[in-house]
Design a protein around this motif. Sequence first.
Motif, PDB file in Angstrom:
ATOM      1  N   GLY A  27       2.015   1.998  -9.388  1.00 42.25           N
ATOM      2  CA  GLY A  27       1.337   0.990 -10.203  1.00 42.25           C
ATOM      3  C   GLY A  27       1.507  -0.406  -9.630  1.00 42.25           C
ATOM      4  N   MET A  28       2.684  -0.699  -9.083  1.00 48.20           N
ATOM      5  CA  MET A  28       2.929  -2.013  -8.473  1.00 48.20           C
ATOM      6  C   MET A  28       2.014  -2.247  -7.273  1.00 48.20           C
ATOM      7  SD  MET A  28       7.088  -2.223  -8.546  1.00 48.20           S
ATOM      8  CE  MET A  28       8.030  -1.923 -10.046  1.00 48.20           C
ATOM      9  N   PHE A  29       1.887  -1.239  -6.428  1.00 47.86           N
ATOM     10  CA  PHE A  29       1.070  -1.381  -5.225  1.00 47.86           C
ATOM     11  C   PHE A  29      -0.420  -1.441  -5.558  1.00 47.86           C
ATOM     12  CE2 PHE A  29       4.977  -0.139  -3.159  1.00 47.86           C
ATOM     13  CZ  PHE A  29       4.908  -0.783  -1.928  1.00 47.86           C
ATOM     14  N   LEU A  30      -0.839  -0.702  -6.587  1.00 49.59           N
ATOM     15  CA  LEU A  30      -2.252  -0.701  -6.955  1.00 49.59           C
ATOM     16  C   LEU A  30      -2.670  -1.998  -7.644  1.00 49.59           C
ATOM     17  CD1 LEU A  30      -2.703   2.932  -8.367  1.00 49.59           C
ATOM     18  CD2 LEU A  30      -3.330   2.071  -6.103  1.00 49.59           C
ATOM     19  N   ALA A  31      -1.710  -2.756  -8.134  1.00 46.50           N
ATOM     20  CA  ALA A  31      -2.017  -3.955  -8.920  1.00 46.50           C
ATOM     21  C   ALA A  31      -2.511  -5.114  -8.074  1.00 46.50           C
ATOM     22  CB  ALA A  31      -0.780  -4.378  -9.719  1.00 46.50           C
ATOM     23  N   VAL A  32      -2.233  -5.086  -6.777  1.00 44.77           N
ATOM     24  CA  VAL A  32      -2.591  -6.213  -5.910  1.00 44.77           C
ATOM     25  C   VAL A  32      -3.300  -5.709  -4.654  1.00 44.77           C
ATOM     26  CG1 VAL A  32      -0.783  -7.783  -6.700  1.00 44.77           C
ATOM     27  CG2 VAL A  32      -0.256  -6.096  -4.938  1.00 44.77           C
ATOM     28  N   PRO A  33      -4.129  -6.549  -4.032  1.00 44.97           N
ATOM     29  CA  PRO A  33      -4.856  -6.126  -2.826  1.00 44.97           C
ATOM     30  C   PRO A  33      -3.935  -5.812  -1.650  1.00 44.97           C
ATOM     31  CG  PRO A  33      -5.820  -8.117  -3.777  1.00 44.97           C
ATOM     32  CD  PRO A  33      -4.515  -7.899  -4.474  1.00 44.97           C
ATOM     33  N   GLY A  34      -2.901  -6.594  -1.455  1.00 49.75           N
ATOM     34  CA  GLY A  34      -1.980  -6.366  -0.346  1.00 49.75           C
ATOM     35  C   GLY A  34      -0.712  -5.676  -0.815  1.00 49.75           C
ATOM     36  N   LEU A  35       0.420  -6.265  -0.442  1.00 48.32           N
ATOM     37  CA  LEU A  35       1.710  -5.728  -0.857  1.00 48.32           C
ATOM     38  C   LEU A  35       2.222  -6.493  -2.065  1.00 48.32           C
ATOM     39  CD1 LEU A  35       3.446  -5.307   2.622  1.00 48.32           C
ATOM     40  CD2 LEU A  35       2.350  -3.529   1.234  1.00 48.32           C
ATOM     41  N   PRO A  36       2.896  -5.812  -2.985  1.00 50.92           N
ATOM     42  CA  PRO A  36       3.445  -6.519  -4.157  1.00 50.92           C
ATOM     43  C   PRO A  36       4.577  -7.444  -3.741  1.00 50.92           C
ATOM     44  CG  PRO A  36       4.201  -4.239  -4.106  1.00 50.92           C
ATOM     45  CD  PRO A  36       3.178  -4.369  -3.025  1.00 50.92           C
ATOM     46  N   PRO A  37       4.802  -8.520  -4.496  1.00 48.17           N
ATOM     47  CA  PRO A  37       5.922  -9.431  -4.187  1.00 48.17           C
ATOM     48  C   PRO A  37       7.247  -8.678  -4.210  1.00 48.17           C
ATOM     49  CG  PRO A  37       4.448 -10.363  -5.849  1.00 48.17           C
ATOM     50  CD  PRO A  37       4.038  -8.950  -5.670  1.00 48.17           C
ATOM     51  N   TRP A  38       8.127  -9.025  -3.264  1.00 42.33           N
ATOM     52  CA  TRP A  38       9.379  -8.283  -3.140  1.00 42.33           C
ATOM     53  C   TRP A  38      10.222  -8.367  -4.402  1.00 42.33           C
ATOM     54  CZ3 TRP A  38      14.226 -10.176  -3.822  1.00 42.33           C
ATOM     55  CH2 TRP A  38      14.397 -11.560  -3.797  1.00 42.33           C
ATOM     56  N   ARG A  39      10.188  -9.508  -5.070  1.00 47.74           N
ATOM     57  CA  ARG A  39      11.015  -9.703  -6.270  1.00 47.74           C
ATOM     58  C   ARG A  39      10.605  -8.738  -7.377  1.00 47.74           C
ATOM     59  NH1 ARG A  39      13.739 -14.501  -8.255  1.00 47.74           N
ATOM     60  NH2 ARG A  39      13.964 -14.468 -10.524  1.00 47.74           N
ATOM     61  N   ALA A  40       9.286  -8.617  -7.613  1.00 43.18           N
ATOM     62  CA  ALA A  40       8.797  -7.699  -8.635  1.00 43.18           C
ATOM     63  C   ALA A  40       9.056  -6.253  -8.230  1.00 43.18           C
ATOM     64  CB  ALA A  40       7.304  -7.928  -8.862  1.00 43.18           C
ATOM     65  N   LEU A  41       8.883  -5.965  -6.938  1.00 38.95           N
ATOM     66  CA  LEU A  41       9.084  -4.602  -6.447  1.00 38.95           C
ATOM     67  C   LEU A  41      10.539  -4.157  -6.605  1.00 38.95           C
ATOM     68  CD1 LEU A  41       7.915  -2.106  -5.000  1.00 38.95           C
ATOM     69  CD2 LEU A  41       8.428  -3.242  -2.832  1.00 38.95           C
ATOM     70  N   VAL A  42      11.462  -4.993  -6.171  1.00 36.72           N
ATOM     71  CA  VAL A  42      12.883  -4.622  -6.190  1.00 36.72           C
ATOM     72  C   VAL A  42      13.443  -4.627  -7.607  1.00 36.72           C
ATOM     73  CG1 VAL A  42      15.201  -5.303  -5.459  1.00 36.72           C
ATOM     74  CG2 VAL A  42      13.301  -5.390  -3.834  1.00 36.72           C
ATOM     75  N   PHE A  43      13.303  -5.745  -8.305  1.00 37.21           N
ATOM     76  CA  PHE A  43      13.910  -5.860  -9.634  1.00 37.21           C
ATOM     77  C   PHE A  43      13.116  -5.079 -10.687  1.00 37.21           C
ATOM     78  CE2 PHE A  43      15.677  -9.671  -7.549  1.00 37.21           C
ATOM     79  CZ  PHE A  43      17.021  -9.399  -7.725  1.00 37.21           C
ATOM     80  N   GLY A  44      11.794  -4.979 -10.500  1.00 29.05           N
ATOM     81  CA  GLY A  44      10.997  -4.168 -11.413  1.00 29.05           C
ATOM     82  C   GLY A  44      11.380  -2.703 -11.319  1.00 29.05           C
ATOM     83  N   THR A  45      11.508  -2.229 -10.086  1.00 29.72           N
ATOM     84  CA  THR A  45      11.907  -0.827  -9.876  1.00 29.72           C
ATOM     85  C   THR A  45      13.298  -0.563 -10.452  1.00 29.72           C
ATOM     86  OG1 THR A  45      10.581  -0.685  -7.850  1.00 29.72           O
ATOM     87  CG2 THR A  45      12.296   0.975  -8.155  1.00 29.72           C
ATOM     88  N   LEU A  46      14.227  -1.470 -10.186  1.00 29.98           N
ATOM     89  CA  LEU A  46      15.596  -1.300 -10.693  1.00 29.98           C
ATOM     90  C   LEU A  46      15.618  -1.306 -12.216  1.00 29.98           C
ATOM     91  CD1 LEU A  46      18.635  -1.119 -10.197  1.00 29.98           C
ATOM     92  CD2 LEU A  46      18.690  -3.631 -10.050  1.00 29.98           C
ATOM     93  N   GLY A  47      14.917  -2.259 -12.830  1.00 32.33           N
ATOM     94  CA  GLY A  47      14.911  -2.342 -14.289  1.00 32.33           C
ATOM     95  C   GLY A  47      14.274  -1.134 -14.940  1.00 32.33           C
ATOM     96  N   ILE A  48      13.164  -0.686 -14.395  1.00 32.27           N
ATOM     97  CA  ILE A  48      12.479   0.489 -14.950  1.00 32.27           C
ATOM     98  C   ILE A  48      13.331   1.740 -14.767  1.00 32.27           C
ATOM     99  CG2 ILE A  48      10.445   1.978 -14.688  1.00 32.27           C
ATOM    100  CD1 ILE A  48       8.919  -0.628 -13.846  1.00 32.27           C
ATOM    101  N   TRP A  49      13.986   1.856 -13.619  1.00 31.99           N
ATOM    102  CA  TRP A  49      14.853   3.012 -13.368  1.00 31.99           C
ATOM    103  C   TRP A  49      16.030   3.035 -14.356  1.00 31.99           C
ATOM    104  CZ3 TRP A  49      19.964   2.850 -11.127  1.00 31.99           C
ATOM    105  CH2 TRP A  49      20.526   4.116 -10.941  1.00 31.99           C
ATOM    106  N   LEU A  50      16.658   1.891 -14.580  1.00 30.34           N
ATOM    107  CA  LEU A  50      17.780   1.838 -15.513  1.00 30.34           C
ATOM    108  C   LEU A  50      17.337   2.137 -16.944  1.00 30.34           C
ATOM    109  CD1 LEU A  50      19.709  -1.301 -14.186  1.00 30.34           C
ATOM    110  CD2 LEU A  50      20.507   1.078 -14.148  1.00 30.34           C
ATOM    111  N   ALA A  51      16.171   1.611 -17.338  1.00 33.02           N
ATOM    112  CA  ALA A  51      15.672   1.866 -18.693  1.00 33.02           C
ATOM    113  C   ALA A  51      15.332   3.334 -18.885  1.00 33.02           C
ATOM    114  CB  ALA A  51      14.448   0.997 -18.968  1.00 33.02           C
ATOM    115  N   SER A  52      14.703   3.942 -17.876  1.00 37.54           N
ATOM    116  CA  SER A  52      14.372   5.364 -17.954  1.00 37.54           C
ATOM    117  C   SER A  52      15.634   6.215 -18.015  1.00 37.54           C
ATOM    118  CB  SER A  52      13.528   5.765 -16.736  1.00 37.54           C
ATOM    119  OG  SER A  52      12.325   5.025 -16.677  1.00 37.54           O
TER     120      SER A  52
END
Length: 302
Positions: A27-52
Amino acid sequence: MLALAHEYWELTKPRIVALLVFCAVIGMFLAVPGLPPWRALVFGTLGIWLASSSAAAFNQLIDRRIDKVMARTAHRPLATGHLNSMQVFVFASVIGVLSMVILCVFVNPLTAALTFAGLIGYAVIYTAFLKRATPQNIVIGGIAGAIPPVLGWTAVTNTLDPYALLLCLIIFVWTPPHFWALAIFRRDDYSRAQVPMLPVTHGVQYTRWHILFYTVLLVIVTVLPYLTGMSGLFYLGGALVLGAGFVYYAVKLLDPPNERFAMRVFNYSIIYLMALFAFMLIDHYVDSSPLRHTVMSLRRVG
């Protein structure tokens, strides 16, 4: 120490959570034409993983009585007594709070709020209520498990986009045939635990027909990314081939060659979802559809 760490790791249902996080990252990669910002990618993934992981641990805490009498779950840390309820509660609470802090501070409040809603939806609404209340539990409660790509999308854009909701719809429709195939194979477990899963309350053949119905519906829904211009021909071809395979398994399940065939359907459903999202990701960068190019250009201008 390693043995104890392993027990806590098992609390997080790592294989299930890995699939959820995979969908969120797509979902992160599909949201933008290029690559997602590193901050959203790293901390978003970590936060979602911990919540799950927190939701998975709370699920086991609430289901500890059921887990003890089911062969599929009897090895879980609470069922075996390797961890006690207080240990699980503290662990689930700590990583749950940590996930919210990470998402609020380093990502955005929208993603944190939606992630929290998903955690409550799975750990409380589904596990504590729906699972025991209705044979349609997995259908109604499926929205909690379908939300990861939305979380990934909002982590990058801080907006709730219709395309993100379309990804959510795909997983939502995928969930019933995926889970009911497992429920057919494990129906004696659910019956012994007094959980009203569809094969227990309405019979195996009734459930098989429902799996076929939802599988056909899933194939239709997976064409929508192409029809709406979200994805191109590469994705469409992959989705149709994968869908044909799923329909084949669902039809064959109506008169299966053996009792274990339901597990073959279940295992294929996991491969199907991962491959479908992989096709979507590759297509996102191939940009093979004129319709998709036009729609995405208009969206960027808008």
